[in-house]
Each structure stands twice: as C-alpha cells, then as structure tokens.
Design an enzyme around this catalytic site. Sequence first.
Site, PDB file in Angstrom:
ATOM      1  N   PHE A  19       0.823  -1.217   0.000  1.00 37.62           N
ATOM      2  CA  PHE A  19       0.000   0.000   0.000  1.00 37.62           C
ATOM      3  C   PHE A  19       0.863   1.278   0.000  1.00 37.62           C
ATOM      4  CE2 PHE A  19      -2.108   2.735   3.461  1.00 37.62           C
ATOM      5  CZ  PHE A  19      -2.719   3.576   2.553  1.00 37.62           C
ATOM      6  N   ILE A  58      13.004 -10.575   1.375  1.00 35.77           N
ATOM      7  CA  ILE A  58      14.099  -9.994   2.175  1.00 35.77           C
ATOM      8  C   ILE A  58      14.663 -10.996   3.179  1.00 35.77           C
ATOM      9  CG2 ILE A  58      13.473  -7.548   1.918  1.00 35.77           C
ATOM     10  CD1 ILE A  58      12.289  -7.763   4.820  1.00 35.77           C
ATOM     11  N   ALA A  80       9.218  -3.032   3.384  1.00 34.71           N
ATOM     12  CA  ALA A  80       8.758  -4.433   3.374  1.00 34.71           C
ATOM     13  C   ALA A  80       8.624  -4.910   4.804  1.00 34.71           C
ATOM     14  CB  ALA A  80       9.751  -5.314   2.627  1.00 34.71           C
ATOM     15  N   TYR A 148       4.523  -7.632  16.666  1.00 27.62           N
ATOM     16  CA  TYR A 148       4.813  -6.650  15.608  1.00 27.62           C
ATOM     17  C   TYR A 148       5.553  -5.439  16.184  1.00 27.62           C
ATOM     18  CZ  TYR A 148       3.751  -2.852  12.302  1.00 27.62           C
ATOM     19  OH  TYR A 148       3.832  -1.766  11.463  1.00 27.62           O
TER      20      TYR A 148
HETATM   21  N1  LIG Z   1      -0.442   0.716   7.107  1.00 25.90           N
HETATM   22  C1  LIG Z   1      -0.233   1.266   8.300  1.00 25.90           C
HETATM   23  O1  LIG Z   1      -1.166   1.735   8.950  1.00 25.90           O
HETATM   24  C2  LIG Z   1       1.158   1.352   8.860  1.00 25.90           C
HETATM   25  C3  LIG Z   1       1.359   2.102  10.026  1.00 25.90           C
HETATM   26  C4  LIG Z   1       2.648   2.222  10.550  1.00 25.90           C
HETATM   27  C5  LIG Z   1       3.703   1.606   9.902  1.00 25.90           C
HETATM   28  N2  LIG Z   1       3.457   0.874   8.776  1.00 25.90           N
HETATM   29  C6  LIG Z   1       4.612   0.250   8.134  1.00 25.90           C
HETATM   30  O2  LIG Z   1       4.694   0.775   6.826  1.00 25.90           O
HETATM   31  C7  LIG Z   1       5.225  -0.211   5.946  1.00 25.90           C
HETATM   32  C8  LIG Z   1       4.303  -0.398   4.771  1.00 25.90           C
HETATM   33  O3  LIG Z   1       3.021  -0.801   5.253  1.00 25.90           O
HETATM   34  P1  LIG Z   1       1.820  -1.134   4.255  1.00 25.90           P
HETATM   35  O4  LIG Z   1       0.574  -0.733   4.938  1.00 25.90           O
HETATM   36  O5  LIG Z   1       2.140  -0.618   2.900  1.00 25.90           O
HETATM   37  O6  LIG Z   1       1.880  -2.742   4.282  1.00 25.90           O
HETATM   38  P2  LIG Z   1       1.600  -3.760   3.082  1.00 25.90           P
HETATM   39  O7  LIG Z   1       1.347  -5.072   3.761  1.00 25.90           O
HETATM   40  O8  LIG Z   1       0.587  -3.221   2.142  1.00 25.90           O
HETATM   41  O9  LIG Z   1       2.980  -3.815   2.332  1.00 25.90           O
HETATM   42  C9  LIG Z   1       4.074  -4.539   2.802  1.00 25.90           C
HETATM   43  C10 LIG Z   1       4.781  -5.121   1.608  1.00 25.90           C
HETATM   44  O10 LIG Z   1       5.916  -5.858   2.097  1.00 25.90           O
HETATM   45  C11 LIG Z   1       6.025  -7.016   1.312  1.00 25.90           C
HETATM   46  N3  LIG Z   1       6.710  -8.060   2.050  1.00 25.90           N
HETATM   47  C12 LIG Z   1       6.266  -8.725   3.148  1.00 25.90           C
HETATM   48  N4  LIG Z   1       7.168  -9.644   3.521  1.00 25.90           N
HETATM   49  C13 LIG Z   1       8.196  -9.563   2.622  1.00 25.90           C
HETATM   50  C14 LIG Z   1       9.403 -10.258   2.469  1.00 25.90           C
HETATM   51  N5  LIG Z   1       9.746 -11.245   3.307  1.00 25.90           N
HETATM   52  N6  LIG Z   1      10.229  -9.923   1.443  1.00 25.90           N
HETATM   53  C15 LIG Z   1       9.882  -8.928   0.589  1.00 25.90           C
HETATM   54  N7  LIG Z   1       8.737  -8.237   0.679  1.00 25.90           N
HETATM   55  C16 LIG Z   1       7.902  -8.557   1.686  1.00 25.90           C
HETATM   56  C17 LIG Z   1       4.591  -7.452   1.000  1.00 25.90           C
HETATM   57  O11 LIG Z   1       4.532  -8.286  -0.138  1.00 25.90           O
HETATM   58  C18 LIG Z   1       3.915  -6.100   0.791  1.00 25.90           C
HETATM   59  O12 LIG Z   1       3.925  -5.744  -0.573  1.00 25.90           O
HETATM   60  C19 LIG Z   1       5.412  -1.467   6.785  1.00 25.90           C
HETATM   61  O13 LIG Z   1       6.742  -1.529   7.204  1.00 25.90           O
HETATM   62  C20 LIG Z   1       4.488  -1.245   7.964  1.00 25.90           C
HETATM   63  O14 LIG Z   1       4.934  -1.957   9.099  1.00 25.90           O
HETATM   64  C21 LIG Z   1       2.233   0.739   8.245  1.00 25.90           C
END
Ligand SMILES: NC(=O)c1ccc[n+]([C@@H]2O[C@H](COP(=O)([O-])OP(=O)(O)OC[C@H]3O[C@@H](n4cnc5c(N)ncnc54)[C@H](O)[C@@H]3O)[C@@H](O)[C@H]2O)c1
Length: 314
Positions: A19, A58, A80, A148
């Site tokens: 996202f 990763i 990721a 997490y």
């Molecule tokens: N969405 C939120 O509300 C939020 C809030 C705070 C922090 N975050 C952080 O922001 C970042 C992005 O979040 P998001 O909402 O886009 O999450 P998301 O789940 O949409 O995207 C995460 C991506 O990481 C990839 N991924 C997962 N495991 C992997 C691996 N082993 N190797 C390679 N790729 C891998 C997934 O395929 C996915 O495309 C994350 O680090 C999340 O922890 C998100």
Amino acid sequence: MAAPLGTQATALVTGASGFVGGHLVARLVREGMPVVALDSAAPRTPFPAGVHDLRIDIRDHDAVARALAEARPAVVYHLAAQASVAISMREPELDIATNVLGTVQLARAAVAAGVQRFVFVSTGGALCGEPATLPVTEHTPVAPESVYGASKLAAERYLALLLGGSGTALAVVRPGNIYGPAQNPHGEAGVVAIFAARMLAGEPVTIFGDGSQQRDYVYVDDVVDAIVRAATAPPDTCLVGTGHGTSTRAIFDVLARLTGYARPPELAAERPGDIQRIWLDSTRARERWGWQPRTTLEDGLARTVDWFRAHAAP
Ligand SMILES: NC(=O)c1ccc[n+]([C@@H]2O[C@H](COP(=O)([O-])OP(=O)(O)OC[C@H]3O[C@@H](n4cnc5c(N)ncnc54)[C@H](O)[C@@H]3O)[C@@H](O)[C@H]2O)c1
C-alpha cells in the site's frame, strides 16, 4: 524500458508492491528518480514505466546482497514488512524473520553497497503499548504489547547498531495508522480500507471491541511526504501523525455517511495486541524535517471512498 541499475541517484524501495510502497514509488517516479522496486509479491497494479521490478524475499540473504550490490542505490526506503499486529500474534516466527532478520540483512547489504541513506518505516502506534500520557512523543517509554511492535523496535535498535559509524545514515519514520487509496481491504490491518470496501459492497462490517478505541489516522500522501523528506533532511527518528485520536466508531460513522451505508456495525471481541488509545506528537518531524500533515480526516476519507468506488470489483 526498466531503469538501468547502478545509478548513484537510484532509490531502492522495499515493500514496493504494498500500500504505502506503491504510493512512494509513484511519487519518486513523478520526481524523476530512477526506482528499483523490491518485493516478494507482485504489485496489484503495474508499476509506472521505467521502474526496475525485483521479485525478492528480504529473508533471502544472498538475493538481497546481490540486489543491493547490483543496484547500488543512493537511498534505501525500507517498507517491506509483516505489517499486521493480528498475524504477528499468531505467527511470531514469520513476523520476526521478516521484520527483524530481513531488516538486518538488508541493512548489512546496504552498508556494503555504499548506500548513503537508509530510511526505515517503523511504527508510531505499536511501540509504546498503552501510553500513560498522550500524545506520545519520541521520549515516551517504549513497551510494545504485540510481536509486531517488539519486532519493529528490535529492528530500529539493530539498525542503529549496524549503521552507526558506517557511511550509511539512518532515518526512522514512525507513522500512525496510515489510510488512503489502494490500501488492501482484504487484510487484517487497515480499518478504513476494510470498512470502505465492505460498505460499498453492502456487506456486514465488524468492529473489534466496542468501537471506542482511538488511533491517529494519517493520510498516505502525507506519510509518503515524510518518508521522502527523511531521505534528505537531517537523519533522525520522528513520529508522523496528526496529533488527534479518532475512534473506530467515528471512522465507521463518517464512512457510512460517505458511502450511504445504513446498517449498524457488528461488534466482536477485541483482538490480542490491540491497544485502546494512541495519538502522536509530530513536533520533531516538523522541526527536523519540515513535515506536517496536510490532509484533513474528512478529505482523506472522502478521497479514499472515491478510490474504492472507482475500483470496486464489478
Ligand atoms: N499501514 C499502516 O497503517 C502502517 C502504520 C505504521 C507503519 N506501517 C509500516 O509501513 C510499511 C508499509 O506498510 P503497508 O501498509 O504498505 O503494508 P503492506 O502489507 O501493504 O505492504 C508490505 C509489503 O511488504 C512485502 N513483504 C512482506 N514480507 C516480505 C518479504 N519477506 N520480502 C519482501 N517483501 C515482503 C509485501 O509483499 C507487501 O507488498 C510497513 O513496514 C508497515 O509496518 C504501516
């Protein structure tokens, strides 16, 4: 044609198919930066032309080291992650392998490849547990209540140790609850996307707990702006949020109005690891990175609903 690898101005984005990663890639491409997109999954919609798309996990040490050595990016944006609190409680090994070990491997490869700046997207909402005082600041004691949160905190600490004294400077972005267009509505995290998609489809909507839980909802474009600033501004660790808490019930009500949804929510038991109330003070992000949120909750939710309406499955 894909961007050539090995340009020093290149940005490498992990989690690019996710996202926030998708929005970040789009912004960097708009700014004319060569982008290498790294993710274990394919993007749900194709990347803009010119993006070099790498399908890499990763957790795969050798593949990560090769990718970094070949791309030699100036900046690594590390997004990721196993990003769901609920999954982290059910599958801690997956969470730790991805969020801690994966991050450590990437950081070591980044140092070896001469990366200048490593921007780590951590969390603002899951590090402090149930905070005694609000809003939380970067000085609020850390006490994660989910796997997490613990893995993100561990990753921050390992990054500081492994990048400290290297030529790779570390910046840490700690966002609140991010919402906006293209968030996955089928996951277990992302209440706005889940509610909006279900309301537009006329399906039942479940609230875990009594709906009084409050979070700091921050619009994805604003978070991407902070992430981009973190690559060039003084390296630091900054909370990125609006400073306001909004209840799940209030999110439900605004989305119900925007979508014309008339059914009441279904209430279910709270999920382990979820906290009651949190919102973030982003004074440091403003002072250090010149960042502040620009999108009101009402505007952000309206844009999100518009996107889901336009992209609803036929
Ligand atoms: N969405 C939120 O509300 C939020 C809030 C705070 C922090 N975050 C952080 O922001 C970042 C992005 O979040 P998001 O909402 O886009 O999450 P998301 O789940 O949409 O995207 C995460 C991506 O990481 C990839 N991924 C997962 N495991 C992997 C691996 N082993 N190797 C390679 N790729 C891998 C997934 O395929 C996915 O495309 C994350 O680090 C999340 O922890 C998100």
